[in-house]
Design a protein around this motif. Structure first.
Motif, PDB file in Angstrom:
ATOM      1  N   THR A  15       0.815  -1.227   0.000  1.00 26.06           N
ATOM      2  CA  THR A  15       0.000   0.000   0.000  1.00 26.06           C
ATOM      3  C   THR A  15       0.844   1.270   0.000  1.00 26.06           C
ATOM      4  O   THR A  15       0.361   2.327  -0.403  1.00 26.06           O
ATOM      5  N   ARG A  16       2.108   1.202   0.403  1.00 24.46           N
ATOM      6  CA  ARG A  16       2.966   2.394   0.424  1.00 24.46           C
ATOM      7  C   ARG A  16       3.249   2.934  -0.971  1.00 24.46           C
ATOM      8  O   ARG A  16       3.598   4.093  -1.134  1.00 24.46           O
ATOM      9  N   TRP A  17       3.084   2.105  -1.994  1.00 21.58           N
ATOM     10  CA  TRP A  17       3.272   2.585  -3.363  1.00 21.58           C
ATOM     11  C   TRP A  17       2.209   3.610  -3.742  1.00 21.58           C
ATOM     12  O   TRP A  17       2.430   4.438  -4.621  1.00 21.58           O
ATOM     13  N   ALA A  18       1.066   3.574  -3.108  1.00 19.61           N
ATOM     14  CA  ALA A  18      -0.007   4.518  -3.431  1.00 19.61           C
ATOM     15  C   ALA A  18       0.406   5.958  -3.148  1.00 19.61           C
ATOM     16  O   ALA A  18      -0.159   6.891  -3.710  1.00 19.61           O
ATOM     17  N   ASN A  19       1.417   6.154  -2.297  1.00 23.71           N
ATOM     18  CA  ASN A  19       1.884   7.494  -1.958  1.00 23.71           C
ATOM     19  C   ASN A  19       2.910   8.048  -2.940  1.00 23.71           C
ATOM     20  O   ASN A  19       3.308   9.194  -2.828  1.00 23.71           O
ATOM     21  N   LEU A  20       3.359   7.233  -3.879  1.00 17.92           N
ATOM     22  CA  LEU A  20       4.378   7.657  -4.838  1.00 17.92           C
ATOM     23  C   LEU A  20       3.756   7.822  -6.217  1.00 17.92           C
ATOM     24  O   LEU A  20       3.015   6.965  -6.680  1.00 17.92           O
ATOM     25  N   VAL A  21       4.081   8.924  -6.861  1.00 15.78           N
ATOM     26  CA  VAL A  21       3.507   9.217  -8.173  1.00 15.78           C
ATOM     27  C   VAL A  21       4.609   9.598  -9.157  1.00 15.78           C
ATOM     28  O   VAL A  21       5.734   9.876  -8.774  1.00 15.78           O
ATOM     29  N   PRO A  32      -0.287   7.379 -10.169  1.00 15.26           N
ATOM     30  CA  PRO A  32       0.449   6.437  -9.317  1.00 15.26           C
ATOM     31  C   PRO A  32       1.474   5.647 -10.128  1.00 15.26           C
ATOM     32  O   PRO A  32       1.270   5.368 -11.308  1.00 15.26           O
ATOM     33  N   TYR A  73       7.230  -3.602   0.458  1.00 18.20           N
ATOM     34  CA  TYR A  73       8.082  -2.413   0.405  1.00 18.20           C
ATOM     35  C   TYR A  73       9.426  -2.550   1.119  1.00 18.20           C
ATOM     36  O   TYR A  73      10.448  -2.099   0.605  1.00 18.20           O
ATOM     37  N   PRO A 157      12.923   5.787   0.314  1.00 21.10           N
ATOM     38  CA  PRO A 157      11.705   5.813  -0.507  1.00 21.10           C
ATOM     39  C   PRO A 157      11.722   4.800  -1.652  1.00 21.10           C
ATOM     40  O   PRO A 157      10.695   4.344  -2.083  1.00 21.10           O
ATOM     41  N   ASP A 158      12.917   4.454  -2.124  1.00 22.63           N
ATOM     42  CA  ASP A 158      13.021   3.543  -3.253  1.00 22.63           C
ATOM     43  C   ASP A 158      14.478   3.130  -3.371  1.00 22.63           C
ATOM     44  O   ASP A 158      15.366   3.923  -3.076  1.00 22.63           O
TER      45      ASP A 158
END
Length: 178
Positions: A15-21, A32, A73, A157-158
């Motif tokens: 779900t943390r990917w939803a915060n990255l665009v 997203p 993540y 973050p990545d």
């Protein structure tokens, strides 16, 4: 706190990917990041064909861990740690006569000019001092590696930047002859 994902959600993105665009090139709008975007970015990271096969294999493991971070993540931490250990393996291949730590071998590679600022895509190399960035790396990379290796809650973050940076270090150690 990290938890074991429910079996039914194993193949769902973390779900943390939803915060990255990212900016969609076709529309100019934010959207997203999708799994395909994530995979594409990682698949662009390549090692030189001159890199020993065992180093390439270990680095591919780091890349795949980066891909699977889509599902969980915190695998970014493991991908980064694997990338750092691959750099260490590459340094041992390139400088077998240098004894001692990861940091010492890395310092040797910078000192003898094998690694310099011109080999990094994110650095504007200063011709007067082409090791301004590189001479800081032995300490920095060994600290980052040690932080992850000795039980850290650090979660970047990545892992894309770290994986790319590690590939650029390895590619300087094993330059392709053209």
């Amino acid at each position: 706190m990290e938890k074991l994902k429910p079996f039914e959600a194993l193949l769902e993105p973390d779900t943390r990917w939803a915060n990255l665009v990212l900016v969609d090139r076709s529309t100019g709008q934010f959207r997203p990041i999708g799994l395909e975007d994530h995979y594409q970015a990682l698949s662009l990271i390549k090692l030189s064909a001159a890199t020993p096969e065992d180093v390439q294999s270990q680095f591919n493991t780091a890349l795949m861990l980066g891909v699977y971070a889509w599902l969980y993540y915190p695998l970014h931490q493991i991908a980064e740690l694997k990338a750092y250990s691959t750099v260490e393996m590459a340094l041992r291949h390139r400088f077998p006569e240098t004894k001692g730590s990861f940091k010492r071998r890395f310092e040797q590679a910078v000192k003898c000019g094998v690694i310099n600022d011109h080999g990094f895509s994110h650095v504007t190399a200063n011709d007067a001092s082409s090791i301004e960035y590189s001479e800081k790396l032995p300490w920095l990379v060994s600290e980052l590696r040690n932080d992850l290796a000795h039980g850290s809650a650090t979660l970047h973050p990545d892992s894309l930047f770290t994986l790319r940076n590690c590939a650029e270090i390895v590619n300087q150690l094993f330059r392709e002859v053209k």
